[in-house]
Scaffold this motif. Sequence first.
Motif, mmCIF file in Angstrom:
data_model
loop_
_atom_site.group_PDB
_atom_site.id
_atom_site.type_symbol
_atom_site.label_atom_id
_atom_site.label_comp_id
_atom_site.label_asym_id
_atom_site.label_seq_id
_atom_site.Cartn_x
_atom_site.Cartn_y
_atom_site.Cartn_z
ATOM 1 N N GLN A 45 0.812 -1.221 0.000
ATOM 2 C CA GLN A 45 0.000 0.000 0.000
ATOM 3 C C GLN A 45 0.839 1.260 0.000
ATOM 4 O O GLN A 45 0.504 2.240 -0.669
ATOM 5 C CB GLN A 45 -0.910 0.009 1.223
ATOM 6 N N GLY A 46 1.917 1.237 0.785
ATOM 7 C CA GLY A 46 2.778 2.421 0.841
ATOM 8 C C GLY A 46 3.370 2.726 -0.530
ATOM 9 O O GLY A 46 3.367 3.872 -0.988
ATOM 10 N N VAL A 47 3.832 1.672 -1.193
ATOM 11 C CA VAL A 47 4.422 1.848 -2.524
ATOM 12 C C VAL A 47 3.353 2.337 -3.507
ATOM 13 O O VAL A 47 3.593 3.232 -4.316
ATOM 14 C CB VAL A 47 5.066 0.529 -3.008
ATOM 15 N N ALA A 48 2.154 1.772 -3.393
ATOM 16 C CA ALA A 48 1.073 2.158 -4.293
ATOM 17 C C ALA A 48 0.662 3.613 -4.060
ATOM 18 O O ALA A 48 0.494 4.384 -5.004
ATOM 19 C CB ALA A 48 -0.131 1.241 -4.093
ATOM 20 N N ALA A 163 5.226 -7.384 -4.118
ATOM 21 C CA ALA A 163 6.079 -7.458 -5.310
ATOM 22 C C ALA A 163 5.393 -6.787 -6.492
ATOM 23 O O ALA A 163 6.034 -6.069 -7.272
ATOM 24 C CB ALA A 163 6.399 -8.916 -5.628
ATOM 25 N N THR A 164 4.076 -7.007 -6.632
ATOM 26 C CA THR A 164 3.344 -6.383 -7.733
ATOM 27 C C THR A 164 3.407 -4.862 -7.630
ATOM 28 O O THR A 164 3.708 -4.169 -8.607
ATOM 29 C CB THR A 164 1.865 -6.835 -7.710
ATOM 30 N N SER A 165 3.115 -4.358 -6.423
ATOM 31 C CA SER A 165 3.174 -2.918 -6.226
ATOM 32 C C SER A 165 4.548 -2.390 -6.591
ATOM 33 O O SER A 165 4.679 -1.378 -7.285
ATOM 34 C CB SER A 165 2.897 -2.557 -4.761
ATOM 35 N N TYR A 166 5.565 -3.079 -6.099
ATOM 36 C CA TYR A 166 6.927 -2.627 -6.345
ATOM 37 C C TYR A 166 7.217 -2.610 -7.844
ATOM 38 O O TYR A 166 7.754 -1.632 -8.375
ATOM 39 C CB TYR A 166 7.924 -3.533 -5.621
ATOM 40 N N TRP A 254 11.806 2.539 -3.549
ATOM 41 C CA TRP A 254 12.025 1.651 -2.401
ATOM 42 C C TRP A 254 11.914 2.363 -1.056
ATOM 43 O O TRP A 254 11.912 1.717 -0.008
ATOM 44 C CB TRP A 254 13.346 0.916 -2.524
ATOM 45 N N GLY A 255 11.779 3.683 -1.057
ATOM 46 C CA GLY A 255 11.585 4.405 0.201
ATOM 47 C C GLY A 255 10.403 3.875 1.004
ATOM 48 O O GLY A 255 10.552 3.515 2.175
ATOM 49 N N PRO A 256 9.196 3.796 0.367
ATOM 50 C CA PRO A 256 8.038 3.305 1.111
ATOM 51 C C PRO A 256 8.197 1.864 1.599
ATOM 52 O O PRO A 256 7.601 1.487 2.613
ATOM 53 C CB PRO A 256 6.900 3.381 0.088
#
Lengths: 345, 294
Positions: A45-48, A163-166, A254-256
Amino acid sequence: MRSSLRLELVAALAVGLLLAAVPMLIPGNITLLNLGILTFLYVAQGVAWNILGGFAGYVSFGYAAFFGLGAYTTALLWLAGWSPVLTYPIGGLVAAAFSLLVGAPTLRLVGPYFSIATIGVGEAMRILMLNLDKITGGASGLNLPTVVPSKTWFYFVALICAATSYAVAAWIRTSRFGLGLTALRLDLEAAESLGVRTTLFKNLAHIVSAALVGACGGVYATYLQYVHPDTVFSFTLSISLVLIALIGGLGTVWGPVLGAVVFFVVQDYLQTSYPTFHLLVYGLLLLVIILFEPGGMAGLAGRLVARRRGASAGPPAADPAPHAEHERAPMPRADAERPGTERTT
Amino acid sequence: MFTTQNLVSVAIAALLTAGLYAVMSYGLAIIYGVMKVINVSNAGFLMLGAFMTLMYFQWWHLDPVAGAVLNLLPFFGAGWLVYKLLVRRVVSARPIATLLLLFALWLVIQNVALAIWGSDDQSIITAYTYKSLIVGGFRLPLTRLIVFAVALLALSLLHFVLGHTYVGKALRATVQDPQAALLVGIDTERISALAFGLGTALSGFAGSLLTLLFSFTPDFGGPFQLKSFTIIVLGGLENFAGVTVGAAVLALTESFAVLFMRASLQNVIAYGLLVVALIVMPGGVAQLWARTRS
């Protein structure tokens, strides 16, 4: 730049494989699995969130609405006899549809006004859902089937979500789409004048990230076997995503990830003794970050690396966190003057 | 259900609430006007104002109205400090940085309050809490009347200060055009600190008044904060007179909407109005009115 990008992807792949091997390497450790599942969902979620909030610079305080819609879509379809796995993408679609509905008007607002509007939308959704008790179970929530797959299964599903979000975020970062988002964040009108389709891009970023968060909501619902409007639509959840991205590093891929891991570990550590204490810790951390290191942990890491390189070799390294520096507004300018909508839409 | 008697009493109750709404939103409008900053931390100070009033009440049996006055000075100082120590450093960065900074401050205030006072519902019961006056056949709760009167007094005072003193005029000049204000020798930096202090003092003041009408927890600033946003957006953001109009519009809409739907949906009206107002009428009600007339 290209080679460092490849290095980053290889590193991500290695970390992913290592994490996937954990259930085999340390079998039967339920605590570890639980920790992994929730952390991965936060990472996803964070990455998204960062796709819209970081890349495009539209800070939303309303993502719980997407999470909640995903959770309830899965819950209701599951109760109707569907297999949970099939419902995750549908939850994502419902969240995406809602994000378009909300985003089309609100994304016309400039910066802070968008943020305020999203608080309104998010809270309105929570109260509405609380009152639609025929559908959502209202204040008593919905109990879901108790027959669920194993923890290991959830561990992998959550890992796949992360992994998908990333992957999506990493792809966007390097694509023309991502460049367009960066351009419109830095200067909306300049981007527009160069032919960036800003309205389309903003909405696309919103939709993609909402879909990812919606799917996570579905996984969460099946994992807990219980949904309640106050938890899946909570303002605290929306805040968490903002905090994760900001503390990890706004606008980096990659921060989130880093932010989510720290966030969940701090929360897990403090939750038993002080249920909301982690928000205090995070609030303080956020203050420090905005005042001293707007690039978050990623920015700090980049700066440290740059300093070390600068000490050992001659020329200073390239800008460590190009997307998260203090972006100074050139002048007290148009968008500071007027809240309203942009002229261009 | 829809007798004239009923409708009039709903309207009266709404207007009495509007006074409080106006006071709690005025600080937000002043800060926004002077530095174009959306002060999210307002929610924290509103809540803190309520809890300080509770403390005064427990320690010295001080009436909430006296508590409201007592709050003014420390909250002014707190606001001044927040500006000097925090906001000033980021105000030249992108607007979103300021918003996030103040949001972080709100999180800190809220969770410190949770650590000190816990999450239980608190309320202050005074001798007149359950009394009411009967005027012309309408029953008016005394607390609402008192809150309205105090709010009206505070607003008049504020109006006088803004309209007739040097500081007030300087403040309004800064709202209209910071650069021009600087050119004619107004210390806009100082005016900004002053505005932040004044805005925060008003939050503390309004927080005290809220204790007369509502119970409260450390979380309770949020919904009122959103209502304040709705009000200043409806009012046209930097139009100080608009705040009163916005407060009246919101209070009336809320009260009458409740006649048609569940009371628990009341806040949805405010939030929905906020989003709609932001999108369709950035200039507020006044602009809408001007547009339809021309």
